[in-house]
Design a protein around this motif. Structure first.
Motif, PDB file in Angstrom:
ATOM      1  N   PHE A 147      73.022  90.341  66.378  1.00 33.05           N
ATOM      2  CA  PHE A 147      71.697  90.288  66.989  1.00 33.05           C
ATOM      3  C   PHE A 147      70.832  89.272  66.262  1.00 33.05           C
ATOM      4  CE2 PHE A 147      73.321  94.513  67.825  1.00 33.05           C
ATOM      5  CZ  PHE A 147      72.915  94.785  69.124  1.00 33.05           C
ATOM      6  N   ILE A 148      69.928  88.652  66.998  1.00 32.69           N
ATOM      7  CA  ILE A 148      68.887  87.826  66.403  1.00 32.69           C
ATOM      8  C   ILE A 148      67.605  88.650  66.327  1.00 32.69           C
ATOM      9  CG2 ILE A 148      67.363  85.838  66.776  1.00 32.69           C
ATOM     10  CD1 ILE A 148      70.040  84.956  65.809  1.00 32.69           C
ATOM     11  N   LEU A 149      67.018  88.725  65.139  1.00 30.88           N
ATOM     12  CA  LEU A 149      65.745  89.426  64.960  1.00 30.88           C
ATOM     13  C   LEU A 149      64.598  88.429  65.065  1.00 30.88           C
ATOM     14  CD1 LEU A 149      66.406  91.881  61.975  1.00 30.88           C
ATOM     15  CD2 LEU A 149      66.742  92.258  64.422  1.00 30.88           C
TER      16      LEU A 149
ATOM     17  N   LYS B 122      64.719  83.174  61.927  1.00 31.44           N
ATOM     18  CA  LYS B 122      65.242  84.254  62.760  1.00 31.44           C
ATOM     19  C   LYS B 122      66.644  84.598  62.249  1.00 31.44           C
ATOM     20  CE  LYS B 122      61.750  83.485  65.617  1.00 31.44           C
ATOM     21  NZ  LYS B 122      60.474  84.124  65.296  1.00 31.44           N
ATOM     22  N   PRO B 123      66.783  85.657  61.451  1.00 35.84           N
ATOM     23  CA  PRO B 123      68.102  85.984  60.901  1.00 35.84           C
ATOM     24  C   PRO B 123      69.028  86.590  61.950  1.00 35.84           C
ATOM     25  CG  PRO B 123      66.499  87.633  60.245  1.00 35.84           C
ATOM     26  CD  PRO B 123      65.732  86.557  60.969  1.00 35.84           C
TER      27      PRO B 123
ATOM     28  N   TYR C  33      68.399  81.201  61.524  1.00 42.65           N
ATOM     29  CA  TYR C  33      67.976  80.120  62.406  1.00 42.65           C
ATOM     30  C   TYR C  33      66.489  79.857  62.221  1.00 42.65           C
ATOM     31  CZ  TYR C  33      72.442  80.834  64.804  1.00 42.65           C
ATOM     32  OH  TYR C  33      73.774  80.945  65.101  1.00 42.65           O
ATOM     33  N   ARG C  34      66.073  78.637  62.464  1.00 39.99           N
ATOM     34  CA  ARG C  34      64.657  78.297  62.324  1.00 39.99           C
ATOM     35  C   ARG C  34      64.102  77.840  63.677  1.00 39.99           C
ATOM     36  NH1 ARG C  34      62.629  74.709  57.373  1.00 39.99           N
ATOM     37  NH2 ARG C  34      63.059  76.720  56.398  1.00 39.99           N
ATOM     38  N   GLY C  35      62.926  78.358  64.016  1.00 44.40           N
ATOM     39  CA  GLY C  35      62.271  77.965  65.255  1.00 44.40           C
ATOM     40  C   GLY C  35      61.922  79.165  66.097  1.00 44.40           C
TER      41      GLY C  35
END
Length: 292
Positions: free
Chosen positions: A165-167, A193-194, A211-213
């Motif tokens: 999952f992306i948080l 966004k981990p 992730y960044r953004g």
């Protein structure tokens, strides 16, 4: 002698959705949600929307509690007394006591002399990572396998399930003591966004790529990364599962999946209150199986 009927069942945390629940004749038992001193049943008398509103409006943090042994005994009792076998899939034992409690209930019912038997399965997963195994069990029931054979197959194949999952925010994990305030603030300031990944060898969770953004940028990258990570993906089912999400972002994820792989069915489902209580709003993941 006619074949013994098999009942297919799962914890409410399987998040399978109403259409598939009906298709595979799945029975659920709800986890507990404790909110502002009151005990609710997951997705029965409380909703994800209400949980998020309580936190943001009143800073009330939900707590979750597993199904206890006596609840499982009562839930299974009529089936096993009538001679039915029950395949029941639990939330991963590494993150919940539900499987342990279910095993105790199954043992008590067996020792009572009931003609049917309960087969509790530790999914080593959560959410629709469990749902994928429920579907597998349903297909094996239709194929005529015995409950014992199905339980063995599920335990052999659960390491083929991939859940992540992306948080969007770490606020709920911080509030629940699962990450530090420093980590949450840093992630927010850096727009990180981990990706939370489930270890399919034991059901534990760890942080993967960060992730960044914003989500519009991050979600397609995450989907492409995950689908490219495995060479032998089963193409029958993939789940898009979210706690809450903008419909445009759900559609963006769906189109990204379609551009990367051809799946027979892409299912979109909302996470249960138990899952949403820990991950917070705007969480989204893709969940699928591999051949080996």
């Amino acid at each position: 002698m006619p074949e013994k009927k098999i009942v297919l069942s799962a914890d409410s945390t399987c998040d399978i959705g109403e259409e598939l629940k009906a298709r595979y004749d799945v029975h659920f038992y709800p986890f507990h949600i404790i909110l502002e001193g009151r005990d609710y049943q997951d997705n029965v008398d409380v909703t994800v929307k209400e949980i998020f509103a309580a936190y943001y409006d009143r800073k009330a943090l939900p707590q979750t509690a597993a199904i206890n042994m006596s609840e499982y005994v009562e839930y299974f009792q009529d089936w096993v007394n009538a001679g039915y076998d029950v395949i029941h899939l639990n939330l991963g034992g590494a993150i919940s006591s539900a499987h342990k409690n279910c095993l105790l209930a199954a043992r008590e019912l067996q020792e009572s002399g009931a003609p049917g038997r309960v087969y509790p399965i530790d999914s080593f997963s959560l959410s629709t990572g469990i749902a994928l195994q429920v579907i597998d069990a349903g297909d094996l029931i239709k194929a005529g396998l015995s409950a014992g054979e199905i339980a063995q197959r599920l335990e052999q194949n659960r390491s083929h399930v991939h859940a992540s999952f992306i948080l969007d925010t770490l606020d709920f994990m911080r509030a629940g003591g699962r990450c530090s305030t420093v980590a949450a603030v840093s992630a927010n300031l850096l727009s990180l966004k981990p990706c939370i990944e489930v270890d399919n060898t034991d059901g534990s969770m760890h942080v993967g790529k960060k992730y960044r953004g914003n989500l519009r940028k991050v979600l397609p990258s995450y989907v492409k990364d995950k689908l490219a990570q495995y060479p032998c993906i089963k193409k029958d089912h993939i789940f898009i599962t979210y706690s809450s999400i903008d419909p445009e972002l759900e559609e963006l994820v769906r189109e990204t999946i379609k551009s990367a792989e051809e799946f027979m069915e892409i299912h979109a489902t909302r996470a249960s209150c138990t899952i949403a209580s820990h991950c917070g709003p705007n969480t989204l993941g893709i969940l699928f199986e591999t051949e080996d």
